[in-house]
Design a protein around this motif. Structure first.
Motif, PDB file in Angstrom:
ATOM      1  N   LYS A 163      49.296  50.361  54.223  1.00  0.00           N
ATOM      2  CA  LYS A 163      47.979  50.843  53.997  1.00  0.00           C
ATOM      3  C   LYS A 163      48.042  51.830  52.746  1.00  0.00           C
ATOM      4  N   TRP A 164      49.057  52.569  52.241  1.00  0.00           N
ATOM      5  CA  TRP A 164      49.440  53.112  51.192  1.00  0.00           C
ATOM      6  C   TRP A 164      49.172  52.522  49.959  1.00  0.00           C
ATOM      7  N   LEU A 165      50.125  51.223  50.156  1.00  0.00           N
ATOM      8  CA  LEU A 165      50.213  50.374  49.147  1.00  0.00           C
ATOM      9  C   LEU A 165      48.822  49.708  48.600  1.00  0.00           C
ATOM     10  N   ALA A 166      48.186  49.276  49.691  1.00  0.00           N
ATOM     11  CA  ALA A 166      46.792  48.644  49.599  1.00  0.00           C
ATOM     12  C   ALA A 166      45.933  49.573  48.681  1.00  0.00           C
ATOM     13  N   SER A 167      45.870  50.937  49.095  1.00  0.00           N
ATOM     14  CA  SER A 167      44.887  51.738  48.612  1.00  0.00           C
ATOM     15  C   SER A 167      45.264  52.250  47.237  1.00  0.00           C
ATOM     16  N   HIS A 168      46.443  51.832  46.685  1.00  0.00           N
ATOM     17  CA  HIS A 168      46.759  51.997  45.332  1.00  0.00           C
ATOM     18  C   HIS A 168      46.876  50.956  44.333  1.00  0.00           C
ATOM     19  N   GLN A 169      46.321  49.748  44.785  1.00  0.00           N
ATOM     20  CA  GLN A 169      46.264  48.496  43.963  1.00  0.00           C
ATOM     21  C   GLN A 169      44.933  48.715  42.959  1.00  0.00           C
ATOM     22  N   LEU A 200      56.026  54.367  44.437  1.00  0.00           N
ATOM     23  CA  LEU A 200      55.714  52.809  44.787  1.00  0.00           C
ATOM     24  C   LEU A 200      57.125  52.082  44.763  1.00  0.00           C
ATOM     25  N   TYR A 201      57.971  52.329  44.110  1.00  0.00           N
ATOM     26  CA  TYR A 201      59.277  51.824  44.109  1.00  0.00           C
ATOM     27  C   TYR A 201      60.079  52.212  45.435  1.00  0.00           C
ATOM     28  N   CYS A 202      60.083  53.541  45.655  1.00  0.00           N
ATOM     29  CA  CYS A 202      60.605  54.093  47.214  1.00  0.00           C
ATOM     30  C   CYS A 202      60.001  53.577  48.276  1.00  0.00           C
ATOM     31  N   THR A 203      58.706  53.601  48.315  1.00  0.00           N
ATOM     32  CA  THR A 203      57.912  53.082  49.424  1.00  0.00           C
ATOM     33  C   THR A 203      58.001  51.699  49.661  1.00  0.00           C
ATOM     34  N   ALA A 204      58.095  50.755  48.602  1.00  0.00           N
ATOM     35  CA  ALA A 204      58.297  49.182  48.827  1.00  0.00           C
ATOM     36  C   ALA A 204      59.620  49.065  49.363  1.00  0.00           C
ATOM     37  N   LEU A 205      60.608  49.580  48.717  1.00  0.00           N
ATOM     38  CA  LEU A 205      62.217  49.320  49.392  1.00  0.00           C
ATOM     39  C   LEU A 205      62.152  49.939  50.732  1.00  0.00           C
ATOM     40  N   ALA A 206      61.538  51.030  51.014  1.00  0.00           N
ATOM     41  CA  ALA A 206      61.764  51.647  52.342  1.00  0.00           C
ATOM     42  C   ALA A 206      60.955  50.934  53.441  1.00  0.00           C
ATOM     43  N   CYS A 207      60.048  50.439  53.135  1.00  0.00           N
ATOM     44  CA  CYS A 207      59.061  49.369  54.044  1.00  0.00           C
ATOM     45  C   CYS A 207      59.725  48.073  54.208  1.00  0.00           C
ATOM     46  N   GLY A 256      55.627  46.156  39.310  1.00  0.00           N
ATOM     47  CA  GLY A 256      55.041  46.872  40.131  1.00  0.00           C
ATOM     48  C   GLY A 256      54.233  45.875  40.931  1.00  0.00           C
ATOM     49  N   THR A 257      53.573  44.888  40.398  1.00  0.00           N
ATOM     50  CA  THR A 257      52.753  44.072  41.195  1.00  0.00           C
ATOM     51  C   THR A 257      53.610  43.104  42.263  1.00  0.00           C
ATOM     52  N   ALA A 258      54.618  42.887  41.894  1.00  0.00           N
ATOM     53  CA  ALA A 258      55.676  42.013  42.533  1.00  0.00           C
ATOM     54  C   ALA A 258      56.332  42.727  43.708  1.00  0.00           C
ATOM     55  N   LEU A 259      56.811  43.889  43.310  1.00  0.00           N
ATOM     56  CA  LEU A 259      57.432  44.866  44.230  1.00  0.00           C
ATOM     57  C   LEU A 259      56.163  45.278  45.526  1.00  0.00           C
ATOM     58  N   ALA A 260      55.248  45.472  44.899  1.00  0.00           N
ATOM     59  CA  ALA A 260      54.195  45.879  46.267  1.00  0.00           C
ATOM     60  C   ALA A 260      53.737  44.661  46.923  1.00  0.00           C
ATOM     61  N   LEU A 261      53.867  43.526  46.538  1.00  0.00           N
ATOM     62  CA  LEU A 261      53.372  42.373  47.241  1.00  0.00           C
ATOM     63  C   LEU A 261      54.636  41.932  48.252  1.00  0.00           C
ATOM     64  N   LEU A 262      55.911  42.252  48.109  1.00  0.00           N
ATOM     65  CA  LEU A 262      56.914  41.763  48.890  1.00  0.00           C
ATOM     66  C   LEU A 262      56.754  42.436  50.214  1.00  0.00           C
ATOM     67  N   PRO A 263      56.301  43.649  50.531  1.00  0.00           N
ATOM     68  CA  PRO A 263      56.284  44.311  51.918  1.00  0.00           C
ATOM     69  C   PRO A 263      55.105  43.638  52.693  1.00  0.00           C
ATOM     70  N   PHE A 264      54.090  43.257  51.870  1.00  0.00           N
ATOM     71  CA  PHE A 264      52.929  42.166  52.494  1.00  0.00           C
ATOM     72  C   PHE A 264      53.332  41.082  53.137  1.00  0.00           C
ATOM     73  N   LEU A 265      53.859  40.311  52.183  1.00  0.00           N
ATOM     74  CA  LEU A 265      54.676  39.181  52.550  1.00  0.00           C
ATOM     75  C   LEU A 265      55.457  39.084  53.945  1.00  0.00           C
ATOM     76  N   GLY A 266      56.442  40.380  53.712  1.00  0.00           N
ATOM     77  CA  GLY A 266      57.485  40.388  54.574  1.00  0.00           C
ATOM     78  C   GLY A 266      56.956  40.833  56.320  1.00  0.00           C
ATOM     79  N   ALA A 267      55.604  41.219  56.151  1.00  0.00           N
ATOM     80  CA  ALA A 267      54.792  41.506  57.385  1.00  0.00           C
ATOM     81  C   ALA A 267      53.914  40.418  57.994  1.00  0.00           C
TER      82      ALA A 267
END
Length: 545
Positions: free
Chosen positions: A215-221, A514-521, A254-265
């Protein structure tokens, strides 16, 4: 025979008797009128009895027999139309192509904008003084940061879709881009995901943390579908979040890193609550490809770095493997083609620029992309795979490969690059019973998770998970410590809710929140996210010779 009437046809005090015709001798007008009334009542009673006794006709038959001819015609035509609608009609291939090319912007008008910013990510390692120490189970090791960055390279010219070229995609894809069923990605499905969370050590709290992060990642697209490492202008943030990334020109990374958690879910352009977000992101990522100044394929290299390219290649190959959508086949293959052409011919590695001698951190992302591409039935040359194995030989710190350094020249053990190296050895064919895998993984497990280095945690969690198959005391100790730390350290209130940021870790200042959030997720998705690439069948699915 005289008909008998019901009691309702007679006066209330009259007996229920047969009614006979009046005698013919009655000639008076009143008698004629009475006879007419009696005959009309006899006809009415006969009609009622025939209707009630006609059990064989049924409702539909009676309706048809009593209906006007125009109604019968309407019913017949309706039946014909229904029969035609139930017939199987082949969808023209042009329509199929049109449907598969639908963009996320057409799916939803949800929008989110930011100044441009480059992810010249470099390796930052933890250096424990004593590799054989037994860590306190209540303490997660701290990380020391070191980050040399290269100067930005001249930006390449924008790529045109024709630059992908049909020749860069394998024959199986150009013939039928939707043929890949994606069986290796089953772990990301809703039911599979829930089952794996229960079986492999996830929790309701860890899944809630993943959902909050998405949700946080989506709200920062951004409005155009991209993300920046400086996230403050994206979506509805308006500068409310602190700790932005410090790297400029980070659209691709930034775009690729943010996409990966969505794909993972399990979120794709077609499935999930964030399908519009994912669709816009993938469309934007494809648009960001550039003609490389050297080499084949198409490059996604913020400022010339292979970090951004590796992340972009993983995102596109995973998305293609999950959906088989035709518009991703050629870009995904083109990204792999650039990885192939940019490999250093001497040491077999990758670093920041084209064919530069490699470092283990950059090599890890490229090998992940190659493995994902192989599972998605894209072309991966054996010579490229062989070269990457040769690079790992150069950076192993002993004769067996239990630990790995940052570069071939360094030859010093580092936990983060050792986690990368050992995991890559798994991708490239080393079995879990290989002595170096056993010793190397046990050493990582003994060091334990880190409080500051989310990059190390991301790779090490995968390594321990794959080695243990998500079961047993080693995994339970590692997983409980790291899972609970991430859940508890995630922001819980306000606009920051769902995000993470730590200081003094592997590029946590350069990559930002954003980097920390994507990796942690992605680390909390380890129970199911990595099944398609690294789980039992995928890990042991060897590259072709």
């Amino acid at each position: 025979m005289a008909k008998s009437h019901s009691s309702s046809d007679l006066p209330s005090d009259a007996p229920n008797v047969a009614v006979a015709d009046p005698p013919a001798e009655a000639k008076d007008p009143a008698g004629k009128s009475a006879r007419r009334q009696v005959k009309e009542k006899e006809k009415q009673a006969q009609s009622e009895e025939e209707y009630l006794d006609d059990d064989d006709q049924g409702f539909f038959g009676r309706m048809m027999s009593n209906s006007a001819s125009w109604m019968i015609s309407v019913v017949v035509h309706m039946i014909a139309i229904i029969i035609l609608a139930l017939c199987v009609i082949d969808v023209p291939s042009q329509l199929d192509s049109l449907l598969s090319a639908t963009t996320a912007e057409e799916i939803s008008d949800e929008v989110v904008d930011v100044p441009e910013v480059d992810f010249n990510d470099v390796d930052v390692e933890i250096e424990p003084e004593d590799l054989d120490f037994q860590p306190d189970t209540e303490v997660i090791e701290e990380v020391v940061s070191e980050s040399p960055f290269m100067d930005e390279l001249e930006a390449a010219a924008p790529v045109d879709i024709s630059d992908f070229g049909l020749t860069s995609a394998p024959e199986a894809i150009t013939a039928n881009a939707n043929a890949f069923a994606g069986n290796a990605l089953e772990g990301r499905g809703h039911e599979s995901r829930a089952a794996l969370v229960r079986a492999k050590g996830g929790s309701a709290e860890s899944e809630e943390a993943v959902e909050a992060a998405l949700k946080w990642l989506a709200s920062h697209q951004n409005r155009d579908g991209t993300w920046h490492l400086d996230h403050r202008g994206g979506g509805d943030c308006n500068g409310q979040c602190g700790d932005p990334g410090e790297i400029e020109n980070s659209l691709k990374s930034g775009t690729a890193l943010a996409l990966l958690p969505f794909l993972g879910a399990g979120q794709t352009r077609y499935e999930g609550k964030y399908k519009a977000v994912v669709g816009r992101g993938l469309d934007a990522l494809v648009r960001l490809g550039e003609k490389p100044r050297k080499g084949a394929g198409v490059a996604w290299t913020d400022g010339g770095t292979m970090y951004a390219h590796g992340l972009s290649a993983i995102a596109m190959t995973e998305a293609y493997g999950m959906t088989g959508e035709s518009q991703l086949a050629l870009p995904a293959q083109a990204a792999i083609d650039y990885i192939v052409s940019s490999q250093n011919p001497n040491d077999g590695g990758w670093r920041y620029s084209f064919q530069q001698p490699g470092d283990t951190s950059v090599v890890g992302w490229q090998i992940m992309a190659l493995k994902s591409a192989h599972l998605a039935h894209l072309n991966v040359p054996h010579s490229t795979v062989e070269g990457s194995s040769r690079f790992l030989d150069f950076v192993q710190v002993d004769d067996y490969g239990t630990g790995y350094s940052y570069t071939p020249e360094a030859k010093n053990y580092r936990p983060s690059t050792s986690a990368v190296g050992l995991l890559c050895r798994m991708y490239l064919g080393w079995k879990r019973d290989h002595q170096a895998i056993i010793e190397g993984t046990e050493k990582i497990a003994k060091i334990g998770p880190s409080r500051n280095d989310f990059y190390y945690n991301y790779y090490a969690a995968q390594l321990v998970f794959q080695y243990t198959n998500g079961t047993g005391p080693m995994w339970r100790e590692w997983n409980t410590k790291l899972r609970d730390f991430l859940v508890n350290s995630q922001e819980k209130e306000g606009h920051l809710k769902g995000s993470w940021h730590v200081n003094h870790g592997h590029d946590t200042q350069k990559g930002g929140r954003l980097y920390c959030t994507a990796l942690a997720c992605m680390t909390l998705e380890v129970y199911y996210r990595h099944m398609p690439i690294y789980q039992t069948d995928a890990v042991e699915s060897e590259f072709p010779e």
